[in-house]
Design a protein around this motif. Structure first.
Motif, PDB file in Angstrom:
ATOM      1  N   ALA A 155       2.837 -18.396   1.490  1.00 22.46           N
ATOM      2  CA  ALA A 155       1.892 -19.581   1.301  1.00 22.46           C
ATOM      3  C   ALA A 155       0.763 -19.952   2.377  1.00 22.46           C
ATOM      4  N   ALA A 156       1.832 -19.758   3.448  1.00 15.63           N
ATOM      5  CA  ALA A 156       0.523 -20.069   4.585  1.00 15.63           C
ATOM      6  C   ALA A 156      -0.414 -18.886   4.811  1.00 15.63           C
ATOM      7  N   LYS A 157       0.245 -17.777   4.010  1.00 14.45           N
ATOM      8  CA  LYS A 157      -0.379 -16.210   4.789  1.00 14.45           C
ATOM      9  C   LYS A 157      -1.773 -16.581   3.791  1.00 14.45           C
ATOM     10  N   ALA A 158      -1.680 -16.721   2.015  1.00 11.93           N
ATOM     11  CA  ALA A 158      -1.739 -16.788   1.297  1.00 11.93           C
ATOM     12  C   ALA A 158      -3.452 -17.995   1.302  1.00 11.93           C
ATOM     13  N   ALA A 159      -3.245 -19.203   2.044  1.00 13.15           N
ATOM     14  CA  ALA A 159      -4.227 -20.082   2.700  1.00 13.15           C
ATOM     15  C   ALA A 159      -4.972 -19.303   3.574  1.00 13.15           C
ATOM     16  N   LYS A 160      -4.766 -18.195   4.249  1.00 15.26           N
ATOM     17  CA  LYS A 160      -5.468 -18.159   5.602  1.00 15.26           C
ATOM     18  C   LYS A 160      -6.096 -16.478   4.885  1.00 15.26           C
ATOM     19  N   MET A 161      -6.224 -16.525   4.245  1.00 10.20           N
ATOM     20  CA  MET A 161      -6.520 -14.478   3.400  1.00 10.20           C
ATOM     21  C   MET A 161      -8.312 -14.650   2.334  1.00 10.20           C
ATOM     22  N   SER A 162      -9.416 -14.167   2.579  1.00  5.02           N
ATOM     23  CA  SER A 162     -10.963 -14.428   2.213  1.00  5.02           C
ATOM     24  C   SER A 162     -10.351 -14.476   0.805  1.00  5.02           C
ATOM     25  N   LYS A 163     -10.837 -14.242  -0.430  1.00  8.65           N
ATOM     26  CA  LYS A 163     -10.877 -13.985  -1.266  1.00  8.65           C
ATOM     27  C   LYS A 163     -11.441 -12.326  -1.198  1.00  8.65           C
ATOM     28  N   ALA A 164     -11.735 -12.002  -1.079  1.00  9.38           N
ATOM     29  CA  ALA A 164     -12.151 -10.739  -1.017  1.00  9.38           C
ATOM     30  C   ALA A 164     -10.822  -9.411  -0.682  1.00  9.38           C
ATOM     31  N   GLN A 165      -9.775 -10.212   0.225  1.00 11.40           N
ATOM     32  CA  GLN A 165      -8.715 -10.091   0.867  1.00 11.40           C
ATOM     33  C   GLN A 165      -7.357  -9.996   0.078  1.00 11.40           C
ATOM     34  N   LYS A 166      -7.730 -10.900  -1.103  1.00  8.47           N
ATOM     35  CA  LYS A 166      -6.588 -11.376  -2.069  1.00  8.47           C
ATOM     36  C   LYS A 166      -6.699 -10.132  -3.212  1.00  8.47           C
ATOM     37  N   THR A 167      -8.193  -9.905  -3.965  1.00  5.11           N
ATOM     38  CA  THR A 167      -8.377  -8.784  -4.611  1.00  5.11           C
ATOM     39  C   THR A 167      -7.905  -7.903  -4.057  1.00  5.11           C
ATOM     40  N   SER A 168      -8.582  -7.765  -3.121  1.00  6.73           N
ATOM     41  CA  SER A 168      -8.247  -5.914  -2.809  1.00  6.73           C
ATOM     42  C   SER A 168      -6.292  -6.008  -2.455  1.00  6.73           C
ATOM     43  N   ALA A 169      -5.982  -7.240  -2.119  1.00  3.32           N
ATOM     44  CA  ALA A 169      -4.591  -6.350  -2.687  1.00  3.32           C
ATOM     45  C   ALA A 169      -3.322  -6.697  -3.630  1.00  3.32           C
ATOM     46  N   VAL A 170      -4.554  -6.804  -4.418  1.00  2.00           N
ATOM     47  CA  VAL A 170      -3.693  -7.160  -6.109  1.00  2.00           C
ATOM     48  C   VAL A 170      -3.871  -6.390  -6.064  1.00  2.00           C
ATOM     49  N   ARG A 171      -5.816  -5.188  -6.329  1.00  4.26           N
ATOM     50  CA  ARG A 171      -5.754  -4.745  -6.502  1.00  4.26           C
ATOM     51  C   ARG A 171      -5.043  -3.086  -6.472  1.00  4.26           C
ATOM     52  N   ARG A 172      -4.922  -2.994  -5.038  1.00  5.82           N
ATOM     53  CA  ARG A 172      -3.863  -2.227  -4.549  1.00  5.82           C
ATOM     54  C   ARG A 172      -2.185  -2.103  -5.367  1.00  5.82           C
ATOM     55  N   LYS A 173      -1.659  -3.283  -5.103  1.00  8.05           N
ATOM     56  CA  LYS A 173      -0.353  -3.098  -5.411  1.00  8.05           C
ATOM     57  C   LYS A 173      -0.697  -2.603  -6.693  1.00  8.05           C
ATOM     58  N   ARG A 174      -0.921  -2.989  -8.422  1.00  7.35           N
ATOM     59  CA  ARG A 174      -1.318  -2.732  -9.501  1.00  7.35           C
ATOM     60  C   ARG A 174      -2.002  -1.508  -9.764  1.00  7.35           C
ATOM     61  N   ALA A 175      -2.430  -0.554  -8.641  1.00  3.38           N
ATOM     62  CA  ALA A 175      -2.826   0.590  -9.205  1.00  3.38           C
ATOM     63  C   ALA A 175      -1.998   1.841  -8.607  1.00  3.38           C
ATOM     64  N   LYS A 176      -0.770   1.321  -8.127  1.00  7.84           N
ATOM     65  CA  LYS A 176       0.317   1.782  -7.588  1.00  7.84           C
ATOM     66  C   LYS A 176       1.926   1.304  -9.170  1.00  7.84           C
ATOM     67  N   ALA A 177       2.480   2.973  -9.012  1.00  9.31           N
ATOM     68  CA  ALA A 177       3.594   2.728  -9.610  1.00  9.31           C
ATOM     69  C   ALA A 177       4.564   1.774  -9.633  1.00  9.31           C
ATOM     70  N   GLN A 178       5.026   0.947 -10.513  1.00  9.27           N
ATOM     71  CA  GLN A 178       5.746  -0.421  -9.926  1.00  9.27           C
ATOM     72  C   GLN A 178       6.831   0.350 -10.835  1.00  9.27           C
ATOM     73  N   GLY A 179       8.090   0.363  -9.862  1.00  8.47           N
ATOM     74  CA  GLY A 179       9.637   0.070 -10.374  1.00  8.47           C
ATOM     75  C   GLY A 179       9.994   1.584  -9.978  1.00  8.47           C
ATOM     76  N   VAL A 180       9.601   2.273  -9.633  1.00 11.16           N
ATOM     77  CA  VAL A 180      10.149   3.289  -9.059  1.00 11.16           C
ATOM     78  C   VAL A 180      10.881   3.704  -8.880  1.00 11.16           C
ATOM     79  N   GLY A 181      12.273   4.119  -9.285  1.00 13.37           N
ATOM     80  CA  GLY A 181      14.070   4.673  -9.042  1.00 13.37           C
ATOM     81  C   GLY A 181      14.292   2.887  -8.595  1.00 13.37           C
TER      82      GLY A 181
END
Length: 92
Positions: free
Chosen positions: A51-77
């Motif tokens: 939560a402390a890191k989320a409070a320090k992140m800008s809106k652009a940083q948050k959207t970028s991190a979420v976009r990169r996470k969801r672009a990858k295939a999840q649950g591989v192996g």
């Protein structure tokens, strides 16, 4: 002789409150990390940070991190796929 507890490392990591930056609430708050239903859709995977890191992140940083996470295939192996919270800067 009394022993002192360490203040960093895993002790600190377990004590942190983790939140999902992909599901914001009103007034800058976030949903707790995790999800109720395990589904195979990319959209259902949370991007969790302290939560402390989320409070320090800008809106652009948050959207970028979420976009990169969801672009990858999840649950591989059977394991979740990790992505960096902050994108690496491109060299010129």
């Amino acid at each position: 002789m009394a022993t002192r507890k360490p203040k960093g490392g895993l002790t600190k990591w377990f004590g942190e409150k983790r939140v999902d930056i992909g599901r914001p609430k009103k007034k800058g708050k976030y949903q707790p990390c995790g999800r109720k239903k395990a589904s195979t859709k990319k959209k259902g995977y949370p991007k969790c940070v302290p939560a402390a890191k989320a409070a320090k992140m800008s809106k652009a940083q948050k959207t970028s991190a979420v976009r990169r996470k969801r672009a990858k295939a999840q649950g591989v192996g059977g394991k979740p796929t990790r992505v960096r919270t902050y994108a690496r800067k491109k060299k010129k």
